[in-house]
Scaffold this motif. Structure first.
Motif, PDB file in Angstrom:
ATOM      1  N   SER A  83      37.618  76.351 -15.016  1.00  0.00           N
ATOM      2  CA  SER A  83      39.263  76.906 -15.753  1.00  0.00           C
ATOM      3  C   SER A  83      40.013  76.611 -16.628  1.00  0.00           C
ATOM      4  O   SER A  83      40.723  77.814 -17.130  1.00  0.00           O
ATOM      5  N   TRP A  84      39.377  76.277 -16.946  1.00  0.00           N
ATOM      6  CA  TRP A  84      39.908  75.913 -18.205  1.00  0.00           C
ATOM      7  C   TRP A  84      39.467  77.462 -19.868  1.00  0.00           C
ATOM      8  O   TRP A  84      40.272  78.013 -20.627  1.00  0.00           O
ATOM      9  N   GLN A  85      38.544  77.844 -19.520  1.00  0.00           N
ATOM     10  CA  GLN A  85      38.178  79.542 -20.218  1.00  0.00           C
ATOM     11  C   GLN A  85      39.258  80.294 -19.157  1.00  0.00           C
ATOM     12  O   GLN A  85      39.792  80.988 -20.249  1.00  0.00           O
ATOM     13  N   HIS A  86      39.320  80.121 -18.023  1.00  0.00           N
ATOM     14  CA  HIS A  86      40.930  81.170 -17.725  1.00  0.00           C
ATOM     15  C   HIS A  86      41.906  80.478 -18.518  1.00  0.00           C
ATOM     16  O   HIS A  86      43.025  81.637 -19.012  1.00  0.00           O
ATOM     17  N   ILE A  87      42.781  79.754 -18.449  1.00  0.00           N
ATOM     18  CA  ILE A  87      43.967  79.356 -19.110  1.00  0.00           C
ATOM     19  C   ILE A  87      43.187  79.864 -20.558  1.00  0.00           C
ATOM     20  O   ILE A  87      44.483  80.577 -21.007  1.00  0.00           O
ATOM     21  N   ARG A  88      42.319  79.677 -21.331  1.00  0.00           N
ATOM     22  CA  ARG A  88      42.520  80.034 -22.936  1.00  0.00           C
ATOM     23  C   ARG A  88      41.859  81.833 -23.163  1.00  0.00           C
ATOM     24  O   ARG A  88      43.155  82.321 -23.417  1.00  0.00           O
ATOM     25  N   GLY A  89      42.089  82.480 -21.730  1.00  0.00           N
ATOM     26  CA  GLY A  89      41.471  83.670 -21.728  1.00  0.00           C
ATOM     27  C   GLY A  89      43.573  84.865 -21.672  1.00  0.00           C
ATOM     28  O   GLY A  89      43.829  85.183 -22.034  1.00  0.00           O
ATOM     29  N   MET A 165      44.851  73.897 -28.318  1.00  0.00           N
ATOM     30  CA  MET A 165      43.293  73.488 -28.892  1.00  0.00           C
ATOM     31  C   MET A 165      43.573  71.960 -28.819  1.00  0.00           C
ATOM     32  O   MET A 165      42.503  71.716 -28.688  1.00  0.00           O
ATOM     33  N   GLN A 166      45.096  71.613 -28.936  1.00  0.00           N
ATOM     34  CA  GLN A 166      45.067  69.907 -29.000  1.00  0.00           C
ATOM     35  C   GLN A 166      44.386  69.313 -28.650  1.00  0.00           C
ATOM     36  O   GLN A 166      44.107  68.749 -27.772  1.00  0.00           O
ATOM     37  N   TYR A 167      45.030  69.937 -26.760  1.00  0.00           N
ATOM     38  CA  TYR A 167      45.214  69.147 -25.498  1.00  0.00           C
ATOM     39  C   TYR A 167      43.486  69.653 -25.230  1.00  0.00           C
ATOM     40  O   TYR A 167      42.811  68.911 -24.706  1.00  0.00           O
ATOM     41  N   GLN A 168      43.152  70.826 -25.729  1.00  0.00           N
ATOM     42  CA  GLN A 168      41.687  70.894 -25.139  1.00  0.00           C
ATOM     43  C   GLN A 168      41.079  69.322 -26.343  1.00  0.00           C
ATOM     44  O   GLN A 168      39.466  69.275 -25.986  1.00  0.00           O
ATOM     45  N   THR A 169      41.207  69.270 -27.119  1.00  0.00           N
ATOM     46  CA  THR A 169      40.327  67.995 -27.899  1.00  0.00           C
ATOM     47  C   THR A 169      40.241  66.815 -26.616  1.00  0.00           C
ATOM     48  O   THR A 169      38.939  66.369 -26.710  1.00  0.00           O
TER      49      THR A 169
ATOM     50  N   GLN B 117      38.280  87.452 -25.361  1.00  0.00           N
ATOM     51  CA  GLN B 117      39.612  87.246 -25.416  1.00  0.00           C
ATOM     52  C   GLN B 117      39.667  86.308 -25.106  1.00  0.00           C
ATOM     53  O   GLN B 117      40.659  84.934 -25.365  1.00  0.00           O
ATOM     54  N   VAL B 118      39.112  85.194 -24.713  1.00  0.00           N
ATOM     55  CA  VAL B 118      39.181  83.839 -24.499  1.00  0.00           C
ATOM     56  C   VAL B 118      38.523  83.197 -26.097  1.00  0.00           C
ATOM     57  O   VAL B 118      39.133  82.269 -26.405  1.00  0.00           O
ATOM     58  N   GLY B 119      38.219  83.820 -27.053  1.00  0.00           N
ATOM     59  CA  GLY B 119      38.006  82.918 -27.964  1.00  0.00           C
ATOM     60  C   GLY B 119      39.310  83.809 -29.438  1.00  0.00           C
ATOM     61  O   GLY B 119      39.139  82.523 -30.176  1.00  0.00           O
ATOM     62  N   PHE B 120      39.724  84.013 -28.342  1.00  0.00           N
ATOM     63  CA  PHE B 120      41.304  84.279 -29.202  1.00  0.00           C
ATOM     64  C   PHE B 120      42.503  83.070 -29.604  1.00  0.00           C
ATOM     65  O   PHE B 120      42.218  82.885 -31.487  1.00  0.00           O
ATOM     66  N   VAL B 121      42.301  81.628 -29.199  1.00  0.00           N
ATOM     67  CA  VAL B 121      43.268  80.356 -29.130  1.00  0.00           C
ATOM     68  C   VAL B 121      41.783  80.091 -30.654  1.00  0.00           C
ATOM     69  O   VAL B 121      42.452  79.219 -31.112  1.00  0.00           O
ATOM     70  N   GLU B 122      41.011  79.533 -30.043  1.00  0.00           N
ATOM     71  CA  GLU B 122      39.639  79.214 -31.239  1.00  0.00           C
ATOM     72  C   GLU B 122      40.229  79.539 -32.630  1.00  0.00           C
ATOM     73  O   GLU B 122      40.059  79.130 -33.869  1.00  0.00           O
ATOM     74  N   SER B 127      38.898  86.531 -33.422  1.00  0.00           N
ATOM     75  CA  SER B 127      38.404  87.992 -32.564  1.00  0.00           C
ATOM     76  C   SER B 127      39.250  89.671 -33.009  1.00  0.00           C
ATOM     77  O   SER B 127      38.871  90.134 -31.800  1.00  0.00           O
ATOM     78  N   VAL B 128      40.492  89.767 -33.209  1.00  0.00           N
ATOM     79  CA  VAL B 128      40.445  90.840 -34.289  1.00  0.00           C
ATOM     80  C   VAL B 128      39.538  91.814 -34.600  1.00  0.00           C
ATOM     81  O   VAL B 128      39.945  92.784 -34.205  1.00  0.00           O
ATOM     82  N   ARG B 129      38.909  90.773 -35.329  1.00  0.00           N
ATOM     83  CA  ARG B 129      37.712  91.692 -35.546  1.00  0.00           C
ATOM     84  C   ARG B 129      36.344  92.160 -35.018  1.00  0.00           C
ATOM     85  O   ARG B 129      36.126  92.964 -34.879  1.00  0.00           O
ATOM     86  N   ASP B 130      36.316  91.002 -34.106  1.00  0.00           N
ATOM     87  CA  ASP B 130      35.355  91.351 -32.952  1.00  0.00           C
ATOM     88  C   ASP B 130      36.155  92.522 -31.892  1.00  0.00           C
ATOM     89  O   ASP B 130      35.074  93.433 -31.748  1.00  0.00           O
TER      90      ASP B 130
END
Lengths: 193, 184
Positions: A83-89, A165-169, B117-122, B127-130
């Motif tokens: 679910s977390w991955q989906h939220i990030r997406g 990202m902070q929530y993710q911590t 897409q998932v990696g964008f927040v990180e 992610s744009v380069r990828d």
């Protein structure tokens, strides 16, 4: 003479006992303080003194001991992680919704684990016992969430990204905590019946 | 030679976009965080360059939708050149009218997209380069598939001296292929 000697011995014993007691006490306090990490300085500032801070930390430890910390099954763990991955997406299409969803999923995990979710102050206090280092991030993310609630346009995308990202911590800290997730063997035996 | 227009560099990248844009639109509204949706939403943003410019804007969604419009508008000029009902009359020849990429290849690209897409927040810049790199690879794979199909089509009429009926059948296959490239 003999009486004086007896008194002297008693006095020496008392001094040694006191020293041992306070040394041990000091040691316990120090151990608690380091366990709380950066949270200790915060509590001291809030409580207005070292003594009050130590009392508060001791109270938290006690309350925490009474928490029925539920283990998260391997299935649930999988669910939370996915679910977390989906939220990030989902951040790509709507950063605000992603942050809100992250907060909700995290709350759900906290509740499942047994932390109070209605009283945020108490929740933070109890989390500080085992997740002190993750709390600075968590507080900042909560602050952003609060701002988003009152005025959704107030936060730039980058602030939302950071909040996620902070929530993710804390999220990761909760899921990777020893004892939080049931080992695979236990899970399988749970599933078979 | 006859196939030249088909190989036009400007037209081919729009094919996948076009199909994806429809899927993605629906799924975005649901906002359900399912793996599929991650992959397909992705698809909405065909052009990485546009995204990188827009990524800081709060109204990404509307921006995406707008960006999809000009994309399909670009298709229009190419359309009239082909016969009207190409796809409806397309032969069911899998060599010609099947999808350009194999399922495995397509899945591989889509799952890489999901990761991006998932990696964008990180790491937004990475992610744009990828994504840019991924588009490059997809384009290369599509181009290769195009060439292979074109070679296959050419074999119908380039060997020997085909009669009118052979040429008619060959042309029908070309039409089916155009239907694959410009499905409308």
């Amino acid at each position: 003479m003999i009486i004086a000697a007896v008194f002297a011995v008693i006095a020496i014993v008392l001094v040694i006992a006191f020293a041992a007691y306070s040394g041990r006490h000091e040691y316990t306090k120090r151990r608690i303080r380091t366990a709380f990490g950066p949270e200790y300085a915060r509590v001291r500032a809030e409580q207005g003194g070292t003594r009050a801070a130590d009392r508060e930390l001791a109270r938290r430890s006690q309350m925490h001991d009474r928490l029925p910390l539920e283990p998260i099954s391997a299935n649930d763990r999988e669910f939370y992680a996915t679910s977390w991955q989906h939220i990030r997406g989902g951040f790509l299409d709507d950063p605000g919704v992603a942050v809100t969803s992250a907060a909700q999923l995290l709350t759900r995990l906290l509740e499942a684990r047994g932390y109070p979710v209605d009283d945020q102050g108490e929740q933070l206090a109890l989390l500080s016992v085992r997740h002190g280092p993750a709390l600075a991030d968590y507080r900042q993310a909560l602050w952003v969430s609060e701002r988003l609630r009152t005025n959704p346009a107030s936060m730039p995308t980058e602030a939302k990204r950071e909040a996620l990202m902070q929530y993710q911590t804390l999220f990761e800290d909760l899921l990777t905590e020893p004892g939080a997730a049931v080992s695979r063997r236990i899970k399988e035996s749970e599933v078979t019946p | 030679m006859n196939a030249e227009p088909v190989m036009n560099q400007d037209t081919f990248p729009t094919e996948p976009t076009h199909r994806w844009a429809d899927d993605g639109g629906v799924l975005t509204e649901e906002r359900s965080p399912e793996p599929d949706s991650v992959e397909q939403e992705s698809v909405e943003q065909e052009s990485v360059e546009q995204k990188s410019v827009e990524q800081e804007s709060a109204e990404q969604k509307s921006a995406e939708q707008e960006s999809a419009e000009p994309e399909s508008a670009e298709l229009e000029p190419a359309e009239p050149q082909t016969s009207m009902e190409t796809s409806s009359k397309a032969t069911s020849d899998p060599v010609v009218s099947g999808p350009l990429l194999s399922d495995a290849a397509e899945q591989a690209f889509l799952s890489r997209w999901a990761e991006i897409q998932v990696g964008f927040v990180e790491d937004p810049p990475q992610s744009v380069r990828d994504a840019d790199q991924l588009i490059d690879e997809i384009a290369a794979a599509l181009l290769e598939a195009f060439q292979a199909r074109r070679t296959d089509l050419a074999a119908d009429w380039q060997d020997g001296s085909p009669g009118t009926e052979e040429l008619r059948l060959a042309l029908r296959r070309y039409r089916a292929f155009v239907g694959v490239i410009l499905p409308k």
